[in-house]
Design an enzyme around this catalytic site. Structure first.
Site, short mmCIF file in Angstrom:
data_model
loop_
_atom_site.label_atom_id
_atom_site.label_comp_id
_atom_site.label_asym_id
_atom_site.label_seq_id
_atom_site.Cartn_x
_atom_site.Cartn_y
_atom_site.Cartn_z
N VAL A 1 4.15 2.42 -1.19
CA VAL A 1 4.85 2.72 0.32
C VAL A 1 5.89 2.80 -0.57
O VAL A 1 6.74 2.49 -1.05
CB VAL A 1 5.02 1.42 1.18
CG1 VAL A 1 5.79 2.32 2.15
CG2 VAL A 1 3.73 0.82 0.81
N HIS A 2 6.07 4.79 -0.27
CA HIS A 2 7.99 4.73 -0.77
C HIS A 2 7.80 6.09 -0.24
O HIS A 2 9.54 6.54 0.20
CB HIS A 2 7.68 5.56 -2.32
CG HIS A 2 6.53 6.67 -2.45
ND1 HIS A 2 5.03 6.81 -2.88
CD2 HIS A 2 7.38 7.96 -2.19
CE1 HIS A 2 4.97 8.53 -3.13
NE2 HIS A 2 6.39 9.00 -3.06
#
Length: 358
Positions: A207-208
Site C-alpha cells: 500500500v503506497h
C-alpha cells in the site's frame, strides 16, 4: 553513436530501465542515466542498482521530500541543466511519476524528442497525480511506446493520430525483467528463509498510493481488512517508509508481517511463492499476472483494464467488506494465465530497435 538521456526516480523505473539500458547498450547507444532522487531510501533505490547490475547513475539530483509542484519544478530545473550539457538525441522517460513529467517537460521545452515508455495508460481518474503525469507526458512525447492494445486504443481515442508523434506497441518491459531475473532471484534471495515462510501459505500486500495513504478512513479500513485476513492466512507487507510513518501517526497497528521495502529479487521470490496479491501499485498488478497469481487491487480503477476483463484482477477499493469478499472470491478462483497480454519478453529490444531508426 546516438545519445540517450534516461530519467528515472522510483523503484518501478529502475526495473524498467535495467532492461531497456541493456538493450540500448547492445545496439551501441551512448546512455546517460539520471536519477532524480524521488526514491532515495537504500531499500527503495540503491539496492536495485546493485542487484540488477545497472550502471550507477551519471547524475543523482537528490530531489525528494517536497510537494508535487516543488518536486517537479526542482527536477525540471536540474534535468534541463543535464540535457543542455549532454545534448542527447532523445530523452527517455518511464511510467507516471513526477520524475517522468519533469523529464518530459524539460526536454520538450528544449526541443529534444521525448520517448515515453508505458504510454497510453489511463485510469480515467484525474484525482490521481499519476494520471495527470501520464496525460501530460504523452501529449508532449514524440514517441509513445505502448505496452498493450488498450493503451494504443486510448491514444487513438484522444486524437493522437492527429499529433506529431509515433505510436509503437512494444509490449511490457516489466515482463522482460520478470523473465530475465526470475532464475537469479532463486539463488540470491533469502527473504523466505528470513521470514520463516518457506513452504507456508501467505498473501503479499503493498500500500503506497496517495489516494489511500492520505485518507485516514481508507488506510484504516485496508489495514483492518488485512488484519482480519491474517487470521486465515499469513499476510506479508513490504512497507513504504512514508506509509509506515502515516500508520504510526494514526495509531494503526498491523498484526501481520510488516517488513522494510525489499529489493527486486526478494520481491520476485515473494511473488513466486505467495498465493494471492493485494496492492494499490500499478506495476505489481502486472507482476502478479506474470507469476500466475490473482490480484486484488485496493483502488476503484486500474490502468491495466485487461487484467480485470480477463478475471485475473479484482477491484476492491478501500471498503472492508469488498476487500474481504474479494479475498474469498479470488482465493477460490481458477484462471488460465497462459494468455499473452504483454508481449513475449522482447519489449525492450523493440524500443532499442525503434530508437535506432530515428
Amino acid at each position: 553513436m546516438k545519445k540517450i538521456v534516461t530519467i528515472v526516480g522510483a523503484r518501478p523505473q529502475f526495473i524498467k530501465a535495467a532492461m531497456v539500458s541493456r538493450a540500448l547498450k547492445a545496439k551501441g547507444f551512448s546512455e546517460i542515466l539520471v536519477h532524480t532522487g524521488q526514491h532515495f531510501d537504500k531499500n527503495m533505490s540503491e539496492v536495485f542498482f546493485e542487484e540488477m547490475e545497472i550502471p550507477y547513475p551519471d547524475y543523482n539530483l537528490e530531489i525528494q521530500g517536497l510537494s508535487h509542484g516543488a518536486m517537479t519544478g526542482r527536477m525540471m530545473e536540474s534535468i534541463e541543466d543535464v540535457v543542455l550539457k549532454e545534448k542527447p538525441d532523445t530523452v527517455l522517460v518511464f511510467g507516471d511519476t513526477n520524475s517522468t513529467l519533469a523529464g518530459a517537460l524539460a526536454a520538450a521545452k528544449l526541443n529534444i524528442p521525448v520517448a515515453h515508455v508505458e504510454a497510453g495508460l489511463r485510469s480515467f481518474n484525474n484525482q490521481m497525480p499519476e494520471e495527470i503525469n501520464r496525460i501530460l507526458t504523452d501529449r508532449i512525447s514524440s514517441v509513445l511506446f505502448c505496452p498493450t492494445d488498450v493503451a494504443v486504443a486510448n491514444l487513438k481515442k484522444e486524437g493522437f493520430d492527429n499529433f506529431d508523434c509515433q505510436i509503437v506497441k512494444n509490449g511490457d518491459v516489466m515482463q522482460d525483467a520478470a523473465l530475465f531475473y526470475a532464475a537469479k532471484s532463486e539463488d540470491r534471495s533469502t527473504i523466505l528463509k528470513n521470514l520463516d515462510l518457506e513452504g507456508k501459505p501467505f498473501v503479499l500486500a503493498t500500500v503506497h498510493r496517495q489516494e489511500n495513504t492520505d485518507n485516514p478512513e481508507r488506510i484504516r479500513a485496508i489495514f483492518d481488512s488485512l488484519n482480519e485476513i491474517h487470521r486465515d492466512r499469513a499476510v506479508v507487507m513490504p512497507l513504504h517508509p512514508r506509509t509506515r510513518q502515516i500508520i504510526k501517526n494514526l495509531g494503526i497497528e498491523p498484526v501481520f508481517h510488516v517488513i522494510d521495502p525489499v529489493g527486486y529479487f526478494d520481491m520476485l521470490q515473494l511473488l513466486k511463492n505467495c498465493q494471492l496479491v493485494f496492492t494499490d501499485s500499478g506495476g505489481l498488478q502486472k507482476e502478479a499476472f506474470f507469476f500466475a497469481k490473482h490480484c486484488i487491487t485496493l483502488r476503484e480503477e486500474t490502468e491495466w483494464t485487461e487484467l480485470v476483463d480477463g478475471g485475473f484482477n479484482m477491484l476492491a477499493g478501500s471498503d472492508g467488506n469488498r476487500i474481504l469478499e474479494a479475498y474469498r472470491t479470488m482465493s477460490a478462483k481458477q484462471s488460465d494465465f497462459s494468455v499473452n497480454l504483454y508481449g513475449d519478453g522482447e519489449a525492450s529490444n523493440v524500443i532499442a530497435d525503434f530508437l535506432a531508426t530515428l
